[in-house]
Design a protein around this motif. Structure first.
Motif, PDB file in Angstrom:
ATOM      1  N   UNK A  30      -2.927  -0.809  -1.948  1.00  0.00           N
ATOM      2  CA  UNK A  30      -2.939  -1.588  -0.667  1.00  0.00           C
ATOM      3  C   UNK A  30      -1.201  -1.945  -0.727  1.00  0.00           C
ATOM      4  N   UNK A  31      -0.611  -1.708   0.285  1.00  0.00           N
ATOM      5  CA  UNK A  31       0.729  -2.121   0.713  1.00  0.00           C
ATOM      6  C   UNK A  31       0.836  -3.656   0.521  1.00  0.00           C
ATOM      7  N   UNK A  32      -0.095  -4.512   0.446  1.00  0.00           N
ATOM      8  CA  UNK A  32       0.183  -5.916   0.355  1.00  0.00           C
ATOM      9  C   UNK A  32       0.020  -6.206  -1.229  1.00  0.00           C
ATOM     10  N   UNK A  33      -0.155  -5.047  -1.949  1.00  0.00           N
ATOM     11  CA  UNK A  33      -0.744  -5.405  -3.396  1.00  0.00           C
ATOM     12  C   UNK A  33       0.546  -5.169  -4.300  1.00  0.00           C
ATOM     13  N   UNK A  34       0.785  -5.944  -5.328  1.00  0.00           N
ATOM     14  CA  UNK A  34       1.877  -5.818  -6.165  1.00  0.00           C
ATOM     15  C   UNK A  34       1.217  -5.454  -7.449  1.00  0.00           C
ATOM     16  N   UNK A  35       1.703  -4.212  -7.829  1.00  0.00           N
ATOM     17  CA  UNK A  35       0.777  -3.555  -9.080  1.00  0.00           C
ATOM     18  C   UNK A  35       0.907  -4.483 -10.286  1.00  0.00           C
ATOM     19  N   UNK A  36      -0.257  -4.840 -10.791  1.00  0.00           N
ATOM     20  CA  UNK A  36      -0.042  -5.824 -12.003  1.00  0.00           C
ATOM     21  C   UNK A  36       0.059  -7.234 -11.794  1.00  0.00           C
ATOM     22  N   UNK A  37       0.199  -7.459 -10.406  1.00  0.00           N
ATOM     23  CA  UNK A  37       0.330  -9.066 -10.306  1.00  0.00           C
ATOM     24  C   UNK A  37      -0.721  -9.597  -8.966  1.00  0.00           C
ATOM     25  N   UNK A  38      -0.941  -8.739  -8.322  1.00  0.00           N
ATOM     26  CA  UNK A  38      -1.884  -9.389  -7.227  1.00  0.00           C
ATOM     27  C   UNK A  38      -1.497  -9.213  -5.660  1.00  0.00           C
ATOM     28  N   UNK A  39      -2.041  -9.936  -4.982  1.00  0.00           N
ATOM     29  CA  UNK A  39      -1.940  -9.807  -3.387  1.00  0.00           C
ATOM     30  C   UNK A  39      -0.705 -10.423  -3.047  1.00  0.00           C
ATOM     31  N   UNK A  40      -0.064  -9.873  -2.364  1.00  0.00           N
ATOM     32  CA  UNK A  40       1.264 -10.617  -1.565  1.00  0.00           C
ATOM     33  C   UNK A  40       0.947 -11.568  -0.378  1.00  0.00           C
ATOM     34  N   UNK A  41      -0.224 -11.235   0.242  1.00  0.00           N
ATOM     35  CA  UNK A  41      -0.949 -12.012   1.200  1.00  0.00           C
ATOM     36  C   UNK A  41      -2.005 -12.955   0.679  1.00  0.00           C
ATOM     37  N   UNK A  42      -2.412 -13.164  -0.343  1.00  0.00           N
ATOM     38  CA  UNK A  42      -3.176 -13.810  -0.915  1.00  0.00           C
ATOM     39  C   UNK A  42      -4.162 -14.794  -0.002  1.00  0.00           C
ATOM     40  N   UNK A  43      -3.024 -15.754   0.532  1.00  0.00           N
ATOM     41  CA  UNK A  43      -3.435 -17.057   1.095  1.00  0.00           C
ATOM     42  C   UNK A  43      -4.264 -16.519   2.578  1.00  0.00           C
ATOM     43  N   UNK A  44      -3.930 -15.364   3.216  1.00  0.00           N
ATOM     44  CA  UNK A  44      -4.274 -15.026   4.483  1.00  0.00           C
ATOM     45  C   UNK A  44      -5.023 -13.776   4.378  1.00  0.00           C
TER      46      UNK A  44
END
Length: 204
Positions: A59-73
């Motif tokens: 997913x383009x919103x996912x930072x590999x090894x870290x998680x979702x960059x739009x986690x709150x929404x």
């Protein structure tokens, strides 16, 4: 012996994605978090108004090894889909980014356990993996084995309960590993179907 496995493959082929489930009713284990594991953000296809991604594309919103960059929404599907490492009592070694295996949630409540093998890690040859699969077979679970294809294609799946049972009942690691490898080889050789999903990222 492998012909006996392959003969029934077409009847149990599962071209469905790992899950497009809108919700999960299974309770999560307390204290167990995804952490840096983002395998579900890679392998699961989505076709939502605000987010569409092909199978196998991170997913383009996912930072590999870290998680979702739009986690709150993030979309509701992303909020409620969890692999079974978050649900069932298995060791931390089963976390998908460590094991190379996603325990799919679809079918658990009907007695099906699907091992979605992302890569052939050393974990597949471990005692912990073999003994857990043997326990599930002894408990009467149907064991499915699934593998991904190229990005943008659906995975394939086969039921391998009876194929693995002789090795688990004999507690024979060598036979278990040989049968598991043979099954994975057969699945990898299968023709993968396009998922028809076109990427679209519009979460705002």
């Amino acid at each position: 012996h492998i012909q006996g496995f392959w003969a029934g493959f077409d009847s149990v082929r599962d071209s469905a994605p790992p899950a497009l489930t809108e919700y999960m009713s299974l309770p999560l284990l307390p204290g167990r978090e995804c952490g840096g594991c983002v395998e579900c953000c890679r392998v699961i296809p989505l076709s939502l108004p605000e987010l569409s991604k092909p199978t196998g594309e991170l997913c383009a919103y996912c930072v590999d090894g870290a998680g979702c960059s739009v986690h709150a929404i993030r979309p509701q599907t992303c909020r409620t889909w969890f692999c079974l490492w978050r649900v069932v009592e298995v060791s931390d070694d089963w976390r998908p980014d460590r094991s190379g295996v996603i325990l799919r949630p679809d079918g658990l409540e009907e007695g099906r356990m699907t091992l979605f093998v992302l890569r052939r890690s050393d974990f597949l040859a471990s005692q912990a993996f073999r003994e857990t699969v043997a326990h599930w077979i002894a408990q009467g679970f149907e064991i499915g084995l699934s593998v991904p294809g190229p990005v943008g294609t659906l995975p394939v799946r086969a039921v391998v309960t009876d194929w693995l049972r002789p090795a688990t009942e004999a507690d024979d690691p060598a036979v278990f590993e040989a049968r598991l490898t043979a099954a994975l080889d057969q699945l990898d050789a299968h023709e993968f179907e396009p998922d028809g999903v076109i990427a679209r990222y519009a979460v705002a």
